[in-house]
Design a protein around this motif. Structure first.
Motif, mmCIF file in Angstrom:
data_model
loop_
_atom_site.group_PDB
_atom_site.id
_atom_site.type_symbol
_atom_site.label_atom_id
_atom_site.label_comp_id
_atom_site.label_asym_id
_atom_site.label_seq_id
_atom_site.Cartn_x
_atom_site.Cartn_y
_atom_site.Cartn_z
ATOM 1 N N HIS A 168 0.833 -1.209 0.000
ATOM 2 C CA HIS A 168 0.000 0.000 0.000
ATOM 3 C C HIS A 168 0.870 1.262 0.000
ATOM 4 O O HIS A 168 1.956 1.273 0.587
ATOM 5 C CB HIS A 168 -0.927 0.007 1.223
ATOM 6 N N VAL A 169 0.357 2.274 -0.684
ATOM 7 C CA VAL A 169 1.102 3.532 -0.792
ATOM 8 C C VAL A 169 0.218 4.703 -0.362
ATOM 9 O O VAL A 169 -1.013 4.625 -0.421
ATOM 10 C CB VAL A 169 1.604 3.776 -2.238
ATOM 11 N N LEU A 170 0.877 5.778 0.041
ATOM 12 C CA LEU A 170 0.194 6.953 0.578
ATOM 13 C C LEU A 170 0.418 8.154 -0.335
ATOM 14 O O LEU A 170 1.547 8.409 -0.757
ATOM 15 C CB LEU A 170 0.735 7.274 1.979
ATOM 16 N N VAL A 171 -0.655 8.881 -0.607
ATOM 17 C CA VAL A 171 -0.587 9.957 -1.605
ATOM 18 C C VAL A 171 0.186 11.197 -1.136
ATOM 19 O O VAL A 171 1.043 11.704 -1.878
ATOM 20 C CB VAL A 171 -2.012 10.345 -2.067
ATOM 21 N N PRO A 172 -0.053 11.732 0.077
ATOM 22 C CA PRO A 172 0.617 12.999 0.411
ATOM 23 C C PRO A 172 2.152 12.949 0.329
ATOM 24 O O PRO A 172 2.762 13.899 -0.174
ATOM 25 C CB PRO A 172 0.125 13.287 1.843
ATOM 26 N N PRO A 173 2.824 11.864 0.778
ATOM 27 C CA PRO A 173 4.297 11.870 0.626
ATOM 28 C C PRO A 173 4.741 11.904 -0.836
ATOM 29 O O PRO A 173 5.790 12.489 -1.150
ATOM 30 C CB PRO A 173 4.721 10.556 1.294
ATOM 31 N N ALA A 174 3.954 11.289 -1.741
ATOM 32 C CA ALA A 174 4.301 11.341 -3.160
ATOM 33 C C ALA A 174 4.157 12.769 -3.686
ATOM 34 O O ALA A 174 4.991 13.244 -4.479
ATOM 35 C CB ALA A 174 3.419 10.381 -3.957
ATOM 36 N N MET A 175 3.105 13.466 -3.255
ATOM 37 C CA MET A 175 2.944 14.864 -3.663
ATOM 38 C C MET A 175 4.103 15.713 -3.140
ATOM 39 O O MET A 175 4.628 16.586 -3.836
ATOM 40 C CB MET A 175 1.599 15.401 -3.166
ATOM 41 N N GLU A 176 4.505 15.435 -1.915
ATOM 42 C CA GLU A 176 5.625 16.178 -1.336
ATOM 43 C C GLU A 176 6.906 15.924 -2.135
ATOM 44 O O GLU A 176 7.681 16.850 -2.392
ATOM 45 C CB GLU A 176 5.824 15.775 0.127
ATOM 46 N N ALA A 177 7.110 14.657 -2.561
ATOM 47 C CA ALA A 177 8.311 14.337 -3.343
ATOM 48 C C ALA A 177 8.300 15.083 -4.670
ATOM 49 O O ALA A 177 9.343 15.564 -5.132
ATOM 50 C CB ALA A 177 8.383 12.824 -3.582
ATOM 51 N N VAL A 178 7.130 15.196 -5.284
ATOM 52 C CA VAL A 178 7.027 15.942 -6.547
ATOM 53 C C VAL A 178 7.368 17.414 -6.314
ATOM 54 O O VAL A 178 8.150 18.032 -7.052
ATOM 55 C CB VAL A 178 5.604 15.803 -7.146
ATOM 56 N N LEU A 179 6.806 18.000 -5.260
ATOM 57 C CA LEU A 179 7.025 19.426 -4.994
ATOM 58 C C LEU A 179 8.473 19.719 -4.613
ATOM 59 O O LEU A 179 9.010 20.785 -4.935
ATOM 60 C CB LEU A 179 6.092 19.897 -3.870
ATOM 61 N N ALA A 180 9.102 18.778 -3.914
ATOM 62 C CA ALA A 180 10.463 19.008 -3.421
ATOM 63 C C ALA A 180 11.520 18.779 -4.495
ATOM 64 O O ALA A 180 12.673 19.172 -4.315
ATOM 65 C CB ALA A 180 10.734 18.092 -2.224
ATOM 66 N N ALA A 181 11.142 18.145 -5.611
ATOM 67 C CA ALA A 181 12.130 17.843 -6.651
ATOM 68 C C ALA A 181 12.597 19.141 -7.320
ATOM 69 O O ALA A 181 11.806 20.063 -7.531
ATOM 70 C CB ALA A 181 11.523 16.913 -7.698
ATOM 71 N N PRO A 182 13.892 19.226 -7.666
ATOM 72 C CA PRO A 182 14.395 20.461 -8.280
ATOM 73 C C PRO A 182 13.741 20.773 -9.624
ATOM 74 O O PRO A 182 13.688 21.932 -10.032
ATOM 75 C CB PRO A 182 15.897 20.189 -8.451
ATOM 76 N N ASP A 183 13.225 19.719 -10.314
ATOM 77 C CA ASP A 183 12.591 19.954 -11.615
ATOM 78 C C ASP A 183 11.067 20.052 -11.502
ATOM 79 O O ASP A 183 10.359 19.905 -12.491
ATOM 80 C CB ASP A 183 12.975 18.853 -12.611
ATOM 81 N N ASN A 184 10.562 20.341 -10.306
ATOM 82 C CA ASN A 184 9.112 20.436 -10.123
ATOM 83 C C ASN A 184 8.506 21.530 -10.998
ATOM 84 O O ASN A 184 9.029 22.639 -11.086
ATOM 85 C CB ASN A 184 8.797 20.755 -8.653
ATOM 86 N N ARG A 185 7.371 21.192 -11.647
ATOM 87 C CA ARG A 185 6.668 22.173 -12.485
ATOM 88 C C ARG A 185 5.254 22.450 -11.983
ATOM 89 O O ARG A 185 4.500 23.188 -12.624
ATOM 90 C CB ARG A 185 6.587 21.648 -13.925
ATOM 91 N N VAL A 186 4.875 21.826 -10.862
ATOM 92 C CA VAL A 186 3.480 21.884 -10.429
ATOM 93 C C VAL A 186 3.175 23.215 -9.748
ATOM 94 O O VAL A 186 3.832 23.589 -8.780
ATOM 95 C CB VAL A 186 3.177 20.722 -9.460
#
Ligand code: SF4
Length: 374
Positions: A168-186
């Motif tokens: 099982h996986v959890l959505v908020p940590p994945a969103m955080e990983a996307v936002l924290a990435a240097p190439d984030n475009r969101v």
């Protein structure tokens, strides 16, 4: 060609589109994190209707797509054992592991069964006490309560031949990983409404506060998605970053307390590998120590199975919003739903499958033609 008449309420769709068009003074990048929303966007051409206002990028919102290759290989190793009845949701059977898939294991004589609920697997265990029955527990916070209930039910019935392979996986940590990435475009997120029906909305508040990024809880119907986009664009244009609930008919701030209680008992948060993305800290659930006797990884000694992702598939970039499916060199040629190279093409909820199914072979850009707004 997309028509507003395809919407359940064309007049409301038109109002929402016009409001978004009147509000947006630039093109904003918005990520949804739900396979159902991805399909609504592509099937109904929302990205084409809003081509001048919004660039939709599709996040890691498909549970089949993000289940890591090594977990598929662990499932394959368990399912091939003669004493095992391996139970899984149907969409996992075609997902390729490093060498084969569950369908092929079944074709070679493995007892692999499709179930529609984890409780079906418990019933199978009850009726086959001389066999080991394993349920493949995959998915987000939405499917986890039923898996937790299966564990509770199996113990209440004294079933010692039931176990679960938990991914099982959890959505908020994945969103955080996307936002924290240097190439984030969101610039803004549409959060998955069905996850919030279970977990509530408060888990997104730290994300909004830390990254100053709007998060709008959104449903799956095309009109729901438009309403979510309207909220997001209004916030972005006014310089606000807030947590908004655009799906109040289904989501309460506290979520489902009974489901959260059983989840907190049966599972504990752990680091989890996401297919194509890598390990995200505290982004998954595994069985808690009190329920560890039901852990199939330990029972069948497969925890050490580790494999690398194939280089040919770019699904990791797709899942992080860095590559649109039609821009993958293999899309529609070497990779199709009949012969998928990656999980985002296998799963009915995958972004690559959505673009292929609805014949969206080119990305929508500003002023994309071929849209009839009436
Ligand atoms: S089109 Fe196929 S190869 Fe390309 S990213 Fe999608 S699943 Fe992977």
């Amino acid at each position: 060609m997309k028509y507003l008449t395809e919407f359940h309420d064309p007049a409301l769709a038109r109002r929402l589109l016009d409001t978004i068009a009147a509000t947006a003074r630039r093109r904003w990048t918005v990520m949804e994190v739900c396979g159902g929303q991805t399909h609504a966007i592509i099937r109904h051409g929302l990205d084409q209707f809003l081509a001048d206002q919004v660039e939709f990028i599709h996040g890691p919102g498909c549970p089949v797509c993000v289940t890591p290759l090594e977990m598929i290989d662990r499932a394959l190793a368990i399912a091939a054992r003669p004493e095992v009845i391996f139970c899984s949701f149907g969409d996992m059977l075609r997902v390729p592991g490093s060498e084969t898939d569950l369908f092929s294991v079944r074709a070679r004589g493995g007892d692999v069964r499709v179930v529609y609920s984890p409780l079906d697997a418990v019933r199978i265990a009850e009726n086959n006490r001389d066999r080991q029955v394993v349920f493949f527990a995959v998915g987000f916070e939405t499917t986890a309560p039923a898996a937790a209930m299966a564990a509770v039910t199996a113990r209440r019935r004294w079933l010692t031949n039931f176990s679960m392979l938990v991914s099982h996986v959890l959505v908020p940590p994945a969103m955080e990983a996307v936002l924290a990435a240097p190439d984030n475009r969101v610039a803004a997120f549409l959060a998955a409404g069905h996850v919030c029906t279970v977990m509530g909305t408060e888990q997104y508040e730290p994300l909004v506060a830390t990254f100053r990024t709007p998060v709008v809880v959104t449903g799956f119907e095309p009109l729901d998605v438009l309403e979510g986009v309207r909220h997001a664009v209004e916030q972005l244009e006014s310089g606000r970053a807030e947590l908004a609930n655009a799906y109040p008919r289904a989501v309460r701030p506290e979520g489902n307390p009974a489901a959260r209680m059983i989840l907190a008992d049966v599972f504990t948060v752990c680091d989890r590998a996401w297919r194509g993305i890598g390990t995200i800290p505290r982004s998954g659930w595994r069985l808690s120590p009190a329920w560890a006797d039901l852990d199939a990884e330990t029972r069948f000694d497969v925890a050490d199975v580790r494999v690398a992702e194939p280089a040919a598939c770019h699904s990791g970039e797709v899942l992080r919003g860095l590559l649109r499916p039609p821009d993958c060199p293999a899309f529609g040629t070497a990779c199709t739903p009949r012969r998928p190279l990656g999980a985002t093409m296998v799963s009915a909820e995958g972004a690559c499958a959505a673009y292929f199914q609805y014949r969206r072979l080119a990305p929508a850009g500003p002023s994309t033609p071929a849209v009839d707004r009436d």
